[in-house]
Design a protein around this motif. Structure first.
Motif, PDB file in Angstrom:
ATOM      1  N   GLU A   4       0.813  -1.059   0.154  1.00 22.25           N
ATOM      2  CA  GLU A   4       0.189   0.043  -0.017  1.00 22.25           C
ATOM      3  C   GLU A   4       0.900   1.158   0.028  1.00 22.25           C
ATOM      4  OE1 GLU A   4      -0.774  -2.760   1.771  1.00 22.25           O
ATOM      5  OE2 GLU A   4      -2.526  -3.316   1.056  1.00 22.25           O
ATOM      6  N   PHE A   5       1.808   1.328   0.777  1.00 18.84           N
ATOM      7  CA  PHE A   5       2.585   2.308   0.897  1.00 18.84           C
ATOM      8  C   PHE A   5       3.408   2.859  -0.395  1.00 18.84           C
ATOM      9  CE2 PHE A   5       7.093   4.307   1.172  1.00 18.84           C
ATOM     10  CZ  PHE A   5       6.811   5.383   1.720  1.00 18.84           C
ATOM     11  N   TYR A   6       3.907   1.815  -1.344  1.00 17.02           N
ATOM     12  CA  TYR A   6       4.693   1.992  -2.248  1.00 17.02           C
ATOM     13  C   TYR A   6       3.663   2.218  -3.393  1.00 17.02           C
ATOM     14  CZ  TYR A   6       8.622   0.920   0.156  1.00 17.02           C
ATOM     15  OH  TYR A   6       9.974   1.234   0.948  1.00 17.02           O
ATOM     16  N   GLU A   7       2.454   1.760  -3.674  1.00 15.56           N
ATOM     17  CA  GLU A   7       1.546   2.155  -4.597  1.00 15.56           C
ATOM     18  C   GLU A   7       1.307   3.439  -4.267  1.00 15.56           C
ATOM     19  OE1 GLU A   7      -2.918   0.765  -5.991  1.00 15.56           O
ATOM     20  OE2 GLU A   7      -2.020  -0.491  -4.525  1.00 15.56           O
ATOM     21  N   GLN A   8       0.948   3.996  -3.032  1.00 15.33           N
ATOM     22  CA  GLN A   8       0.625   5.490  -2.771  1.00 15.33           C
ATOM     23  C   GLN A   8       1.943   6.260  -3.117  1.00 15.33           C
ATOM     24  OE1 GLN A   8      -0.471   6.005   1.233  1.00 15.33           O
ATOM     25  NE2 GLN A   8      -2.258   4.516   1.105  1.00 15.33           N
ATOM     26  N   LEU A   9       3.149   5.795  -2.793  1.00 11.61           N
ATOM     27  CA  LEU A   9       4.438   6.637  -3.249  1.00 11.61           C
ATOM     28  C   LEU A   9       4.274   6.644  -4.971  1.00 11.61           C
ATOM     29  CD1 LEU A   9       6.950   7.966  -2.863  1.00 11.61           C
ATOM     30  CD2 LEU A   9       8.059   5.755  -2.495  1.00 11.61           C
ATOM     31  N   TRP A  10       4.091   5.610  -5.522  1.00  7.41           N
ATOM     32  CA  TRP A  10       4.071   5.541  -7.034  1.00  7.41           C
ATOM     33  C   TRP A  10       2.957   6.645  -7.509  1.00  7.41           C
ATOM     34  CZ3 TRP A  10       8.300   3.420  -5.885  1.00  7.41           C
ATOM     35  CH2 TRP A  10       9.277   3.249  -6.988  1.00  7.41           C
ATOM     36  N   ALA A  11       1.775   6.528  -6.993  1.00  6.00           N
ATOM     37  CA  ALA A  11       0.772   7.363  -7.317  1.00  6.00           C
ATOM     38  C   ALA A  11       1.333   8.954  -7.293  1.00  6.00           C
ATOM     39  CB  ALA A  11      -0.465   7.082  -6.288  1.00  6.00           C
ATOM     40  N   GLN A  12       1.917   9.161  -6.191  1.00  2.76           N
ATOM     41  CA  GLN A  12       2.608  10.614  -6.171  1.00  2.76           C
ATOM     42  C   GLN A  12       3.333  10.731  -7.441  1.00  2.76           C
ATOM     43  OE1 GLN A  12       3.967  10.830  -2.045  1.00  2.76           O
ATOM     44  NE2 GLN A  12       2.251  12.382  -1.841  1.00  2.76           N
ATOM     45  N   LEU A  13       4.336   9.807  -7.562  1.00  5.33           N
ATOM     46  CA  LEU A  13       5.427  10.039  -8.814  1.00  5.33           C
ATOM     47  C   LEU A  13       4.310  10.317 -10.165  1.00  5.33           C
ATOM     48  CD1 LEU A  13       7.960   7.207  -7.984  1.00  5.33           C
ATOM     49  CD2 LEU A  13       8.243   9.767  -7.993  1.00  5.33           C
ATOM     50  N   ILE A  14       3.460   9.422 -10.224  1.00  8.17           N
ATOM     51  CA  ILE A  14       2.650   9.318 -11.721  1.00  8.17           C
ATOM     52  C   ILE A  14       1.842  10.844 -11.579  1.00  8.17           C
ATOM     53  CG2 ILE A  14       0.563   8.408 -12.543  1.00  8.17           C
ATOM     54  CD1 ILE A  14       1.423   5.609 -11.035  1.00  8.17           C
ATOM     55  N   GLU A  15       1.408  11.320 -10.485  1.00  7.57           N
ATOM     56  CA  GLU A  15       0.472  12.541 -10.370  1.00  7.57           C
ATOM     57  C   GLU A  15       1.477  13.822 -10.814  1.00  7.57           C
ATOM     58  OE1 GLU A  15      -1.126  15.099  -6.755  1.00  7.57           O
ATOM     59  OE2 GLU A  15      -1.875  13.225  -6.839  1.00  7.57           O
ATOM     60  N   GLN A  16       2.739  13.729 -10.413  1.00  8.18           N
ATOM     61  CA  GLN A  16       3.707  14.734 -10.681  1.00  8.18           C
ATOM     62  C   GLN A  16       4.138  14.640 -12.180  1.00  8.18           C
ATOM     63  OE1 GLN A  16       4.526  16.986  -8.727  1.00  8.18           O
ATOM     64  NE2 GLN A  16       6.027  17.961  -9.898  1.00  8.18           N
ATOM     65  N   ALA A  17       4.343  13.468 -12.547  1.00  7.99           N
ATOM     66  CA  ALA A  17       4.843  12.999 -14.027  1.00  7.99           C
ATOM     67  C   ALA A  17       3.804  13.713 -14.976  1.00  7.99           C
ATOM     68  CB  ALA A  17       5.059  11.607 -14.207  1.00  7.99           C
ATOM     69  N   ILE A  18       2.387  13.030 -14.560  1.00  7.39           N
ATOM     70  CA  ILE A  18       1.205  13.766 -15.557  1.00  7.39           C
ATOM     71  C   ILE A  18       1.240  15.298 -15.560  1.00  7.39           C
ATOM     72  CG2 ILE A  18      -1.144  13.553 -15.668  1.00  7.39           C
ATOM     73  CD1 ILE A  18      -1.343  10.647 -14.681  1.00  7.39           C
ATOM     74  N   ALA A  19       1.171  15.901 -14.309  1.00 10.78           N
ATOM     75  CA  ALA A  19       1.255  17.269 -14.491  1.00 10.78           C
ATOM     76  C   ALA A  19       2.259  17.982 -15.052  1.00 10.78           C
ATOM     77  CB  ALA A  19       1.434  17.776 -12.855  1.00 10.78           C
ATOM     78  N   HIS A  20       3.366  17.457 -15.057  1.00 11.25           N
ATOM     79  CA  HIS A  20       4.512  17.707 -16.145  1.00 11.25           C
ATOM     80  C   HIS A  20       4.214  17.505 -17.475  1.00 11.25           C
ATOM     81  CE1 HIS A  20       8.641  19.328 -16.773  1.00 11.25           C
ATOM     82  NE2 HIS A  20       8.923  18.340 -17.551  1.00 11.25           N
ATOM     83  N   GLU A  21       3.796  16.462 -17.673  1.00 15.68           N
ATOM     84  CA  GLU A  21       3.372  16.063 -19.194  1.00 15.68           C
ATOM     85  C   GLU A  21       2.206  17.215 -19.729  1.00 15.68           C
ATOM     86  OE1 GLU A  21       2.780  12.269 -20.787  1.00 15.68           O
ATOM     87  OE2 GLU A  21       4.182  11.273 -19.323  1.00 15.68           O
ATOM     88  N   LYS A  22       1.518  17.457 -18.698  1.00 13.88           N
ATOM     89  CA  LYS A  22       0.293  18.367 -19.197  1.00 13.88           C
ATOM     90  C   LYS A  22       0.899  19.865 -19.578  1.00 13.88           C
ATOM     91  CE  LYS A  22      -3.659  16.129 -16.995  1.00 13.88           C
ATOM     92  NZ  LYS A  22      -4.828  16.444 -16.001  1.00 13.88           N
ATOM     93  N   ARG A  23       1.874  20.156 -18.594  1.00 12.20           N
ATOM     94  CA  ARG A  23       2.532  21.514 -19.255  1.00 12.20           C
ATOM     95  C   ARG A  23       3.351  21.562 -20.380  1.00 12.20           C
ATOM     96  NH1 ARG A  23       3.213  21.256 -13.358  1.00 12.20           N
ATOM     97  NH2 ARG A  23       5.285  20.228 -13.673  1.00 12.20           N
ATOM     98  N   LEU A  24       4.107  20.204 -20.570  1.00 15.74           N
ATOM     99  CA  LEU A  24       4.828  20.140 -21.707  1.00 15.74           C
ATOM    100  C   LEU A  24       3.971  20.233 -23.100  1.00 15.74           C
ATOM    101  CD1 LEU A  24       7.435  17.681 -20.681  1.00 15.74           C
ATOM    102  CD2 LEU A  24       7.993  20.186 -20.978  1.00 15.74           C
ATOM    103  N   LEU A  25       2.797  19.572 -22.911  1.00 16.54           N
ATOM    104  CA  LEU A  25       1.754  19.253 -24.143  1.00 16.54           C
ATOM    105  C   LEU A  25       0.700  20.378 -24.162  1.00 16.54           C
ATOM    106  CD1 LEU A  25       1.087  15.444 -23.469  1.00 16.54           C
ATOM    107  CD2 LEU A  25       2.400  16.504 -25.499  1.00 16.54           C
ATOM    108  N   GLY A  26       0.974  21.363 -23.204  1.00 13.11           N
ATOM    109  CA  GLY A  26       0.085  22.651 -23.312  1.00 13.11           C
ATOM    110  C   GLY A  26      -1.552  22.397 -22.870  1.00 13.11           C
ATOM    111  N   GLU A  27      -1.641  20.925 -22.189  1.00 10.93           N
ATOM    112  CA  GLU A  27      -3.080  20.669 -21.733  1.00 10.93           C
ATOM    113  C   GLU A  27      -3.233  21.630 -20.576  1.00 10.93           C
ATOM    114  OE1 GLU A  27      -3.633  16.581 -20.846  1.00 10.93           O
ATOM    115  OE2 GLU A  27      -2.248  15.957 -22.800  1.00 10.93           O
ATOM    116  N   ASP A  28      -2.365  22.073 -19.761  1.00  7.63           N
ATOM    117  CA  ASP A  28      -2.722  22.835 -18.543  1.00  7.63           C
ATOM    118  C   ASP A  28      -3.300  24.307 -18.901  1.00  7.63           C
ATOM    119  OD1 ASP A  28      -0.444  23.814 -19.383  1.00  7.63           O
ATOM    120  OD2 ASP A  28       0.413  23.963 -17.345  1.00  7.63           O
ATOM    121  N   GLU A  29      -3.276  24.538 -20.183  1.00  9.91           N
ATOM    122  CA  GLU A  29      -3.688  25.899 -20.665  1.00  9.91           C
ATOM    123  C   GLU A  29      -5.201  26.010 -21.186  1.00  9.91           C
ATOM    124  OE1 GLU A  29      -0.642  26.871 -23.567  1.00  9.91           O
ATOM    125  OE2 GLU A  29       0.797  26.979 -21.930  1.00  9.91           O
ATOM    126  N   ARG A  30      -5.629  24.866 -21.276  1.00 12.43           N
ATOM    127  CA  ARG A  30      -7.093  24.679 -21.809  1.00 12.43           C
ATOM    128  C   ARG A  30      -8.077  24.691 -21.165  1.00 12.43           C
ATOM    129  NH1 ARG A  30      -5.286  19.699 -25.649  1.00 12.43           N
ATOM    130  NH2 ARG A  30      -3.595  20.831 -26.726  1.00 12.43           N
TER     131      ARG A  30
END
Length: 101
Positions: free
Chosen positions: A75-101
């Motif tokens: 459970e701990f490592y799944e949650q840790l990875w969920a945070q990594l994924i959340e950060q990665a998606i946010a960064h990709e959204k910025r790179l792809l311009g999705e956060d501007e829509r």
């Protein structure tokens, strides 16, 4: 010189090994981050979104399974990875311009 946990005889030994591993983990996280950036570069011309729910589920399940395989608390490592994924998606959204829509 690197020591196994059993070879550590002082707290200084233990702390030095933890510090060494923390640095090694950061190097791996930096390498992983390079792949996140590359994913966004590949997704752009394919018009793929940053957040692909099936892949998110797969990565979380991989983290859980790897934790179980290594005798770690899943459970701990799944949650840790969920945070990594959340950060990665946010960064990709910025790179792809999705956060501007």
């Amino acid at each position: 010189m690197q020591k196994t946990p059993a070879e550590c005889t002082t707290m200084a030994d233990v702390r030095a090994e933890i510090d060494r591993l923390d640095r090694a983990l950061m190097v791996l996280f930096a390498e992983r981050w390079g792949y996140i950036v590359r994913a966004a570069e590949i997704k752009r011309p394919l018009k793929l979104k940053a957040d692909i729910p099936a892949r998110v589920s797969e990565v979380k399940e991989n983290a859980r399974r790897n934790a179980v395989d290594l005798g770690l608390e899943p459970e701990f490592y799944e949650q840790l990875w969920a945070q990594l994924i959340e950060q990665a998606i946010a960064h990709e959204k910025r790179l792809l311009g999705e956060d501007e829509r």
